[in-house]
Every structure is written in structure tokens, then in C-alpha cells.
Design a protein around this motif. Structure first.
Motif, PDB file in Angstrom:
ATOM      1  N   MET A 125      -5.749   3.270   3.816  1.00 35.84           N
ATOM      2  CA  MET A 125      -4.350   2.876   4.004  1.00 35.84           C
ATOM      3  C   MET A 125      -3.602   3.974   4.759  1.00 35.84           C
ATOM      4  O   MET A 125      -2.779   3.687   5.638  1.00 35.84           O
ATOM      5  N   ALA A 126      -3.907   5.223   4.434  1.00 31.35           N
ATOM      6  CA  ALA A 126      -3.260   6.326   5.148  1.00 31.35           C
ATOM      7  C   ALA A 126      -3.634   6.285   6.635  1.00 31.35           C
ATOM      8  O   ALA A 126      -2.777   6.457   7.506  1.00 31.35           O
ATOM      9  N   GLU A 127      -4.899   6.010   6.924  1.00 31.01           N
ATOM     10  CA  GLU A 127      -5.328   5.907   8.339  1.00 31.01           C
ATOM     11  C   GLU A 127      -4.537   4.821   9.056  1.00 31.01           C
ATOM     12  O   GLU A 127      -4.054   5.000  10.167  1.00 31.01           O
ATOM     13  N   TYR A 128      -4.452   3.662   8.393  1.00 30.87           N
ATOM     14  CA  TYR A 128      -3.816   2.518   9.047  1.00 30.87           C
ATOM     15  C   TYR A 128      -2.345   2.817   9.339  1.00 30.87           C
ATOM     16  O   TYR A 128      -1.860   2.599  10.449  1.00 30.87           O
ATOM     17  N   VAL A 129      -1.645   3.306   8.318  1.00 30.09           N
ATOM     18  CA  VAL A 129      -0.203   3.536   8.492  1.00 30.09           C
ATOM     19  C   VAL A 129       0.033   4.634   9.530  1.00 30.09           C
ATOM     20  O   VAL A 129       0.905   4.510  10.389  1.00 30.09           O
ATOM     21  N   LEU A 130      -0.786   5.676   9.469  1.00 31.21           N
ATOM     22  CA  LEU A 130      -0.647   6.758  10.447  1.00 31.21           C
ATOM     23  C   LEU A 130      -0.849   6.253  11.869  1.00 31.21           C
ATOM     24  O   LEU A 130      -0.092   6.598  12.775  1.00 31.21           O
ATOM     25  N   ARG A 156      10.524  14.030  15.884  1.00 28.10           N
ATOM     26  CA  ARG A 156      10.114  13.489  14.574  1.00 28.10           C
ATOM     27  C   ARG A 156      11.304  13.327  13.640  1.00 28.10           C
ATOM     28  O   ARG A 156      11.363  12.398  12.851  1.00 28.10           O
ATOM     29  N   ALA A 157      12.247  14.259  13.747  1.00 29.40           N
ATOM     30  CA  ALA A 157      13.421  14.199  12.858  1.00 29.40           C
ATOM     31  C   ALA A 157      14.187  12.893  13.051  1.00 29.40           C
ATOM     32  O   ALA A 157      14.916  12.453  12.151  1.00 29.40           O
ATOM     33  N   ASP A 158      14.026  12.267  14.216  1.00 31.56           N
ATOM     34  CA  ASP A 158      14.721  10.991  14.468  1.00 31.56           C
ATOM     35  C   ASP A 158      13.931   9.796  13.951  1.00 31.56           C
ATOM     36  O   ASP A 158      14.355   8.653  14.142  1.00 31.56           O
ATOM     37  N   PHE A 159      12.759  10.053  13.350  1.00 32.05           N
ATOM     38  CA  PHE A 159      11.911   8.945  12.877  1.00 32.05           C
ATOM     39  C   PHE A 159      11.562   9.098  11.389  1.00 32.05           C
ATOM     40  O   PHE A 159      10.387   9.163  11.029  1.00 32.05           O
ATOM     41  N   PRO A 160      12.587   9.172  10.527  1.00 28.39           N
ATOM     42  CA  PRO A 160      12.268   9.286   9.098  1.00 28.39           C
ATOM     43  C   PRO A 160      11.512   8.042   8.611  1.00 28.39           C
ATOM     44  O   PRO A 160      11.867   6.916   8.964  1.00 28.39           O
ATOM     45  N   VAL A 161      10.484   8.298   7.821  1.00 28.18           N
ATOM     46  CA  VAL A 161       9.609   7.211   7.347  1.00 28.18           C
ATOM     47  C   VAL A 161       9.959   6.920   5.887  1.00 28.18           C
ATOM     48  O   VAL A 161       9.976   7.832   5.054  1.00 28.18           O
ATOM     49  N   GLY A 162      10.237   5.670   5.587  1.00 28.43           N
ATOM     50  CA  GLY A 162      10.561   5.268   4.213  1.00 28.43           C
ATOM     51  C   GLY A 162       9.439   4.415   3.657  1.00 28.43           C
ATOM     52  O   GLY A 162       9.074   3.406   4.254  1.00 28.43           O
ATOM     53  N   LEU A 202      -1.349   3.935  -3.532  1.00 31.71           N
ATOM     54  CA  LEU A 202      -1.459   3.893  -2.068  1.00 31.71           C
ATOM     55  C   LEU A 202      -0.243   4.539  -1.406  1.00 31.71           C
ATOM     56  O   LEU A 202      -0.382   5.313  -0.458  1.00 31.71           O
ATOM     57  N   GLY A 203       0.944   4.240  -1.919  1.00 33.42           N
ATOM     58  CA  GLY A 203       2.158   4.788  -1.314  1.00 33.42           C
ATOM     59  C   GLY A 203       2.173   6.310  -1.333  1.00 33.42           C
ATOM     60  O   GLY A 203       2.559   6.950  -0.349  1.00 33.42           O
ATOM     61  N   GLN A 204       1.721   6.897  -2.421  1.00 31.84           N
ATOM     62  CA  GLN A 204       1.743   8.371  -2.496  1.00 31.84           C
ATOM     63  C   GLN A 204       0.737   8.990  -1.528  1.00 31.84           C
ATOM     64  O   GLN A 204       0.982  10.029  -0.931  1.00 31.84           O
ATOM     65  N   ARG A 205      -0.401   8.325  -1.362  1.00 30.97           N
ATOM     66  CA  ARG A 205      -1.415   8.860  -0.426  1.00 30.97           C
ATOM     67  C   ARG A 205      -0.895   8.772   1.009  1.00 30.97           C
ATOM     68  O   ARG A 205      -1.084   9.688   1.824  1.00 30.97           O
ATOM     69  N   VAL A 206      -0.210   7.667   1.300  1.00 31.38           N
ATOM     70  CA  VAL A 206       0.374   7.495   2.637  1.00 31.38           C
ATOM     71  C   VAL A 206       1.463   8.552   2.850  1.00 31.38           C
ATOM     72  O   VAL A 206       1.540   9.171   3.919  1.00 31.38           O
ATOM     73  N   VAL A 233       7.717   1.361   5.640  1.00 34.47           N
ATOM     74  CA  VAL A 233       6.346   0.991   5.272  1.00 34.47           C
ATOM     75  C   VAL A 233       6.419   0.253   3.943  1.00 34.47           C
ATOM     76  O   VAL A 233       6.942   0.795   2.965  1.00 34.47           O
ATOM     77  N   CYS A 234       5.895  -0.977   3.905  1.00 32.09           N
ATOM     78  CA  CYS A 234       5.928  -1.708   2.627  1.00 32.09           C
ATOM     79  C   CYS A 234       4.581  -1.587   1.933  1.00 32.09           C
ATOM     80  O   CYS A 234       3.568  -2.042   2.457  1.00 32.09           O
ATOM     81  N   LEU A 235       4.597  -0.971   0.759  1.00 31.39           N
ATOM     82  CA  LEU A 235       3.399  -0.855  -0.088  1.00 31.39           C
ATOM     83  C   LEU A 235       3.743  -1.221  -1.524  1.00 31.39           C
ATOM     84  O   LEU A 235       3.354  -0.534  -2.473  1.00 31.39           O
ATOM     85  N   LEU A 236       4.490  -2.307  -1.642  1.00 32.27           N
ATOM     86  CA  LEU A 236       4.871  -2.805  -2.967  1.00 32.27           C
ATOM     87  C   LEU A 236       3.866  -3.851  -3.422  1.00 32.27           C
ATOM     88  O   LEU A 236       3.264  -4.540  -2.598  1.00 32.27           O
ATOM     89  N   PRO A 237       3.741  -4.051  -4.726  1.00 24.99           N
ATOM     90  CA  PRO A 237       3.016  -5.247  -5.184  1.00 24.99           C
ATOM     91  C   PRO A 237       3.902  -6.474  -4.955  1.00 24.99           C
ATOM     92  O   PRO A 237       5.133  -6.354  -4.932  1.00 24.99           O
ATOM     93  N   LEU A 238       3.288  -7.624  -4.821  1.00 25.74           N
ATOM     94  CA  LEU A 238       4.079  -8.859  -4.682  1.00 25.74           C
ATOM     95  C   LEU A 238       4.380  -9.401  -6.069  1.00 25.74           C
ATOM     96  O   LEU A 238       3.468  -9.809  -6.803  1.00 25.74           O
TER      97      LEU A 238
END
Ligand code: NDP
Ligand code: OXD
Length: 306
Positions: free
Chosen positions: A93-98, A128-134, A141-145, A189-194
Motif C-alpha cells: 500500500m505504501a508503494e502504491y500511494v507513493l 513539497r510544502a505546497d502538497f500536504p498529504v492527508g 495501512l494508514g500508518q505505514r503509508v 488518501v482514503c484508507l478507511l474501512p467501508l
């Protein structure tokens, strides 16, 4: 001990062989209607008939991290639902999001278009400072990303249901902090359960709250996104685009506009694949612990839906 396999999307034989090797004392079979009662099951989107016939199961081991296909079914209250807990998925998941983040940030999609046109042209470096990632969802998974994104020196925010502390991540929690989280975010980045609470959470209202030029990476479930809201937001310039791995219908019908939109990247629900060896090792270890009345990680709380 009897263990059933009931997973429509998976070829059963290698799973049976791997679990038999890990638990030689167990009888491991594919479930078929009328089969005798089992103790445990490995499942992916099983039919209701399986659960109706096997109410005595001690635990259902879901062959994925997301349990939304299971929580819609009637499951005997004493049967534990156990999800995959990383099992080799978080690094994928980290690879994909990155890759999605960097492709967008460095404008590699633009370079690909230039290359196709035989054009040698540079784009101005961006900050990068102009691209904060939420990151929505600060679980396994979210913490690893979040860790991977930090390594590339982007500002990182996170949002979870209950308050979390994650090193290097500006954490927000609960509905009351959701809008503030969105307002600080440019790449979402959405990594929530449905769940009932998160279905449709990516919609015109919420996506409009992102910083100008927002970008969506949805790697959780198609049901999180109100699909018809996305293209108008991109075409109006409010959003810069989206990388989507999951869809309301998978695969999306050939007529679906996501397939052809130049600012949308589509991948076939492949961000983090279930890895057989890691999963079987994890499941076998958990069965052994349950047999000894020891606690295990990854038990789903039916009241929360994840
Ligand atoms: P976890 O259960 O470990 O984490 C879920 C996170 O979401 C937690 O931080 C939780 O908050 C948060 N959360 C849940 N409900 C809400 C809510 N209503 N509001 C705010 N935050 C909420 O899950 P994983 O990290 O293991 O997996 C996440 C999802 O990724 C899976 O459910 C699945 O849908 C998807 N997935 C997609 C794959 C793909 O290939 N595309 C592969 C694998 C998974 P809290 O910390 O407070 O509990
Ligand atoms: C999962 C998935 O939930 O593959 O593990 O989507």
C-alpha cells in the motif's frame, strides 16, 4: 479440527495445501452445501448460505483487510470475524500511494504525454510544502503509508475515528475535526474501512474543502466515493485529478467515464494484494492461539463495522 475454505475470488488448491502444511493436524477442505460442521473458515465474500449452515464456527478468517463484504451478512454472534492484519499488505500500500503521489507531484503524467508527442520540455519544480498529504484512516495501512510519505518529506496529516498519536503526523480525529483536516490537505488518501459512517464520505462537499488543486488517491473501497461528484470537481479545476484503485462496481462498466478521463488514473483493485504465504502463516498462528484461549489481533468489532 475442521477448517473450511470459502472464497469465490481465490483458487482454493494452493490455499488448502498451504494451510494443511501449517496445521497438519487439521482437516482443511473447500466448503460445499451440506458439509459437516467446521471449527474455523478462511473466507472472502462467502454466500449467506455458508454462514447459515455453519453457525458453530469459532472464527471466520477474512482473506483481506476490509471486512465490508462480511459485515453485510448475518453471522452467528459467537463467531469471531478476524481480518488480515497487514500480512504483507502495508508495504504494498505504501508503494502504491507513493507512486501515485510522486507521479502527481512531479507531473510524470505530463512528461508521459510530452514523450508521446516527441516533446522535450521541463516543468517548474514544485514545493513539497505546497502538497500536504492527508490520510483518512490511521490504522495498520494508514500508518505505514504515513511513514512512507514522511520519508519523502511531504507534510503529513492523519484522520481517525478515535484520537491517535503517530510520530511526525499531525493527527485529527472524529467528525468535529474532519473539516479542519480537509482544509489542510492537498493530496487526500482514503484508507478507511467501508462502514455505515464512511460510505459516501468522499463527495462534492468534502472534496471541495481540500486546498486548491486537491488530488484524491482512493485505495480503500469504491463505496467511499460518490462517483458522480468527482468529474465535475476535476473539470471545474477544483481538483487536479485522482488515482483510483477501487470502484462502486468492479470492474467499472466499459462505458464508465473514469476509464477515459485524462486526469483520472484507474487501477484494478490491486494496491495491496493478499499474499498467500504471509496470510496463511498469520491465520494458522491465530488458530493455534485461539485453541489455547490466547488473545489475537485483528478481531472485528461488529458494532464499529471494522
Ligand atoms: P484498520 O482497521 O487497521 O484501520 C482503519 C482506520 O480507519 C482506523 O484508524 C480507524 O480509526 C479509521 N476509521 C474507521 N472508521 C472511521 C470513521 N468513521 N471516521 C474516521 N476514521 C475512521 O484498517 P487497515 O488499515 O488494515 O485497512 C483499511 C482499509 O483499506 C480496509 O478496510 C480496506 O477497505 C482497504 N484495503 C484496500 C486494499 C486495496 O488493495 N485497495 C487492500 C487492503 C485494504 P481508529 O484508529 O480510531 O479505529
Ligand atoms: C482487502 C482488499 O481488503 O484486498 O484486503 O481490498
Amino acid at each position: 479440527m475442521k477448517i473450511y475454505f470459502c472464497g469465490a475470488d481465490f483458487k482454493p488448491e494452493p490455499w488448502l495445501a498451504a494451510l494443511r502444511a501449517a496445521l497438519p493436524q487439521a482437516s482443511v477442505e473447500v466448503w460445499s452445501p451440506g458439509a459437516p460442521p467446521g471449527d474455523y473458515a478462511m473466507v472472502w465474500a462467502p454466500p449467506q448460505a455458508f454462514l447459515d449452515e455453519q453457525p458453530q464456527l469459532k472464527a471466520l478468517f477474512n482473506l483481506g483487510a476490509g471486512v465490508d463484504a462480511l459485515t453485510q451478512l448475518r453471522i452467528a454472534p459467537a463467531t469471531k470475524i478476524v481480518r488480515l492484519d497487514d500480512a504483507g499488505m502495508s508495504v504494498q500500500m505504501a508503494e502504491y500511494v507513493l507512486q501515485a503521489l510522486i507521479r502527481h507531484f512531479r507531473e510524470f503524467d505530463g512528461y508521459e504525454a510530452d514523450m508521446a508527442a516527441g516533446q522535450w520540455s521541463f516543468r517548474k519544480p514544485r514545493l513539497r510544502a505546497d502538497f500536504p498529504v492527508g490520510i483518512m484512516g490511521l490504522g495498520v495501512l494508514g500508518q505505514r503509508v504515513a511513514r512512507a510519505v514522511q520519508q519523502f518529506e511531504f507534510p503529513v496529516m492523519g484522520w481517525s475515528r478515535s484520537p491517535r498519536q503517530v510520530e511526525g503526523v499531525r493527527c485529527h480525529a472524529g467528525v468535529q475535526e474532519f473539516d479542519a483536516f480537509l482544509a489542510e490537505t492537498r493530496v487526500l488518501v482514503c484508507l478507511l474501512p467501508l462502514t455505515d459512517e464512511t460510505r459516501g464520505i468522499l463527495n462534492r462537499r468534502t472534496l471541495s474543502r481540500l486546498r486548491p488543486g486537491g488530488y484524491l488517491i482512493n485505495v480503500a473501497r469504491g463505496g467511499h466515493l460518490v462517483e458522480e461528484d468527482l468529474i465535475p470537481l476535476i473539470d471545474s479545476g477544483q481538483l487536479a485529478g485522482a488515482a483510483l484503485d477501487v470502484f462502486q462496481q468492479e470492474p467499472p462498466p466499459t462505458s464508465h467515464p473514469f476509464w477515459r478521463h485524462p486526469r483520472i488514473t484507474v487501477t484494478p483493485h490491486t494496491a495491496a494484494r493478499t499474499l498467500r504465504d504471509e496470510s496463511v502463516t498469520q491465520i494458522a498462528g491465530k488458530i493455534q492461539r485461539l485453541e489455547q484461549d490466547l488473545p489475537i489481533a485483528g478481531i472485528v468489532d461488529p458494532s464499529k463495522g471494522y
